[in-house]
Design a protein around this motif. Structure first.
Motif, mmCIF file in Angstrom:
data_model
loop_
_atom_site.group_PDB
_atom_site.id
_atom_site.type_symbol
_atom_site.label_atom_id
_atom_site.label_comp_id
_atom_site.label_asym_id
_atom_site.label_seq_id
_atom_site.Cartn_x
_atom_site.Cartn_y
_atom_site.Cartn_z
ATOM 1 N N GLN A 1 0.823 -1.203 0.000
ATOM 2 C CA GLN A 1 0.000 0.000 0.000
ATOM 3 C C GLN A 1 0.860 1.259 0.000
ATOM 4 O O GLN A 1 1.882 1.331 0.674
ATOM 5 C CB GLN A 1 -0.926 0.034 1.207
ATOM 6 C CG GLN A 1 -1.860 1.228 1.154
ATOM 7 C CD GLN A 1 -2.608 1.469 2.449
ATOM 8 O OE1 GLN A 1 -2.472 0.732 3.406
ATOM 9 N NE2 GLN A 1 -3.394 2.527 2.475
ATOM 10 N N ALA A 2 0.414 2.239 -0.772
ATOM 11 C CA ALA A 2 0.986 3.587 -0.754
ATOM 12 C C ALA A 2 -0.161 4.534 -0.430
ATOM 13 O O ALA A 2 -1.210 4.470 -1.061
ATOM 14 C CB ALA A 2 1.599 3.937 -2.103
ATOM 15 N N PRO A 3 0.018 5.430 0.545
ATOM 16 C CA PRO A 3 -1.090 6.283 0.989
ATOM 17 C C PRO A 3 -1.320 7.533 0.142
ATOM 18 O O PRO A 3 -2.299 8.242 0.353
ATOM 19 C CB PRO A 3 -0.686 6.669 2.413
ATOM 20 C CG PRO A 3 0.809 6.653 2.376
ATOM 21 C CD PRO A 3 1.183 5.545 1.417
ATOM 22 N N ASP A 4 -0.413 7.809 -0.795
ATOM 23 C CA ASP A 4 -0.577 9.002 -1.625
ATOM 24 C C ASP A 4 0.162 8.810 -2.943
ATOM 25 O O ASP A 4 0.896 7.827 -3.124
ATOM 26 C CB ASP A 4 -0.090 10.262 -0.898
ATOM 27 C CG ASP A 4 1.338 10.147 -0.416
ATOM 28 O OD1 ASP A 4 2.218 9.743 -1.212
ATOM 29 O OD2 ASP A 4 1.592 10.451 0.756
ATOM 30 N N LEU A 5 -0.050 9.724 -3.854
ATOM 31 C CA LEU A 5 0.511 9.605 -5.197
ATOM 32 C C LEU A 5 2.036 9.670 -5.189
ATOM 33 O O LEU A 5 2.704 8.898 -5.878
ATOM 34 C CB LEU A 5 -0.070 10.683 -6.106
ATOM 35 C CG LEU A 5 0.317 10.589 -7.577
ATOM 36 C CD1 LEU A 5 -0.117 9.262 -8.191
ATOM 37 C CD2 LEU A 5 -0.297 11.754 -8.354
ATOM 38 N N GLN A 6 2.605 10.581 -4.407
ATOM 39 C CA GLN A 6 4.065 10.722 -4.393
ATOM 40 C C GLN A 6 4.756 9.461 -3.892
ATOM 41 O O GLN A 6 5.757 9.030 -4.473
ATOM 42 C CB GLN A 6 4.474 11.940 -3.555
ATOM 43 C CG GLN A 6 4.097 13.258 -4.198
ATOM 44 C CD GLN A 6 4.578 13.372 -5.634
ATOM 45 O OE1 GLN A 6 5.728 13.094 -5.955
ATOM 46 N NE2 GLN A 6 3.678 13.755 -6.534
ATOM 47 N N SER A 7 4.256 8.860 -2.825
ATOM 48 C CA SER A 7 4.888 7.631 -2.341
ATOM 49 C C SER A 7 4.674 6.485 -3.323
ATOM 50 O O SER A 7 5.536 5.622 -3.479
ATOM 51 C CB SER A 7 4.408 7.266 -0.935
ATOM 52 O OG SER A 7 3.019 7.089 -0.900
ATOM 53 N N ALA A 8 3.550 6.486 -4.034
ATOM 54 C CA ALA A 8 3.308 5.463 -5.053
ATOM 55 C C ALA A 8 4.318 5.606 -6.191
ATOM 56 O O ALA A 8 4.901 4.608 -6.641
ATOM 57 C CB ALA A 8 1.884 5.571 -5.593
ATOM 58 N N LEU A 9 4.535 6.831 -6.654
ATOM 59 C CA LEU A 9 5.499 7.062 -7.733
ATOM 60 C C LEU A 9 6.906 6.660 -7.302
ATOM 61 O O LEU A 9 7.660 6.064 -8.080
ATOM 62 C CB LEU A 9 5.460 8.522 -8.177
ATOM 63 C CG LEU A 9 4.154 8.976 -8.830
ATOM 64 C CD1 LEU A 9 4.171 10.488 -9.069
ATOM 65 C CD2 LEU A 9 3.879 8.218 -10.111
ATOM 66 N N ALA A 10 7.253 6.941 -6.053
ATOM 67 C CA ALA A 10 8.571 6.557 -5.539
ATOM 68 C C ALA A 10 8.710 5.034 -5.498
ATOM 69 O O ALA A 10 9.743 4.487 -5.881
ATOM 70 C CB ALA A 10 8.787 7.150 -4.149
ATOM 71 N N ARG A 11 7.670 4.342 -5.068
ATOM 72 C CA ARG A 11 7.714 2.874 -5.036
ATOM 73 C C ARG A 11 7.848 2.299 -6.439
ATOM 74 O O ARG A 11 8.562 1.324 -6.657
ATOM 75 C CB ARG A 11 6.472 2.313 -4.364
ATOM 76 C CG ARG A 11 6.509 2.402 -2.863
ATOM 77 C CD ARG A 11 5.361 1.598 -2.266
ATOM 78 N NE ARG A 11 5.467 1.516 -0.837
ATOM 79 C CZ ARG A 11 6.236 0.645 -0.177
ATOM 80 N NH1 ARG A 11 6.958 -0.216 -0.839
ATOM 81 N NH2 ARG A 11 6.263 0.637 1.126
ATOM 82 N N LEU A 12 7.134 2.900 -7.392
ATOM 83 C CA LEU A 12 7.187 2.406 -8.771
ATOM 84 C C LEU A 12 8.574 2.587 -9.387
ATOM 85 O O LEU A 12 8.954 1.836 -10.284
ATOM 86 C CB LEU A 12 6.123 3.088 -9.626
ATOM 87 C CG LEU A 12 4.707 2.603 -9.363
ATOM 88 C CD1 LEU A 12 3.688 3.571 -9.951
ATOM 89 C CD2 LEU A 12 4.506 1.197 -9.919
ATOM 90 N N GLU A 13 9.323 3.564 -8.913
ATOM 91 C CA GLU A 13 10.698 3.748 -9.393
ATOM 92 C C GLU A 13 11.634 2.699 -8.818
ATOM 93 O O GLU A 13 12.591 2.292 -9.476
ATOM 94 C CB GLU A 13 11.210 5.145 -9.024
ATOM 95 C CG GLU A 13 10.614 6.248 -9.858
ATOM 96 C CD GLU A 13 11.175 7.609 -9.483
ATOM 97 O OE1 GLU A 13 12.247 7.679 -8.833
ATOM 98 O OE2 GLU A 13 10.542 8.612 -9.840
ATOM 99 N N ARG A 14 11.364 2.246 -7.575
ATOM 100 C CA ARG A 14 12.257 1.320 -6.885
ATOM 101 C C ARG A 14 11.876 -0.145 -7.031
ATOM 102 O O ARG A 14 12.736 -1.017 -6.931
ATOM 103 C CB ARG A 14 12.271 1.627 -5.381
ATOM 104 C CG ARG A 14 12.796 2.955 -4.981
ATOM 105 C CD ARG A 14 12.942 3.064 -3.465
ATOM 106 N NE ARG A 14 11.834 2.527 -2.698
ATOM 107 C CZ ARG A 14 10.808 3.231 -2.211
ATOM 108 N NH1 ARG A 14 10.740 4.514 -2.435
ATOM 109 N NH2 ARG A 14 9.866 2.653 -1.507
#
Length: 140
Positions: free
Chosen positions: A39-52
């Protein structure tokens, strides 16, 4: 003889803890696939996870604390080139659904209308329809 259930890694972008738990529970009960949900609680953390990290699909809410629905969909359009996206939202809006489709989102689901079967089928179909899935590599 039945095939083993495929294992799919899903990034759930949802800020509402109860909604996230419900989506995870529905995916856990799936008869057609095993889902590993992050789970990612917001768009920015989701984008960061998708990069890693690598995911097979993104399950995306449109009501996020750091983005409006249209800006979330714009970001989704960029992501959708690499990872299939299924929108799971409380916003039953035909115009947003059409915009989502134009931006490459695979499906637009309304939270209140989903159960384990429909949610897992939508994700599996999105993965199989996505342009990055090679011919013959469909997940059964």
């Amino acid at each position: 003889m039945t095939n083993p259930k495929p294992v799919l890694r899903v990034l759930l972008v949802e800020d509402d803890v109860d909604a996230a738990r419900l989506a995870e529970r529905r995916l856990r009960w799936s008869a057609i696939a095993s889902f590993v949900v992050t789970q990612a609680p917001d768009l920015q953390s989701a984008l960061a996870r998708l990069e890693r990290e690598e995911y097979d699909a993104v399950l995306l809410d449109l009501a996020l604390p750091d983005a409006q629905a249209t800006s979330t969909l714009s970001a989704a359009g960029a992501i959708a080139r690499h990872v299939p996206i299924v929108v799971l939202t409380g916003n039953d809006d035909d115009d947003l659904a059409v915009l989502a489709a134009r931006l490459g989102v695979q499906d637009y689901l309304v939270k209140e209308r989903q159960d384990s079967r429909s949610l897992s089928r939508a994700i599996l179909a999105a993965v199989n329809r996505h342009p990055w899935v090679r011919a013959g590599a469909l997940i059964a």
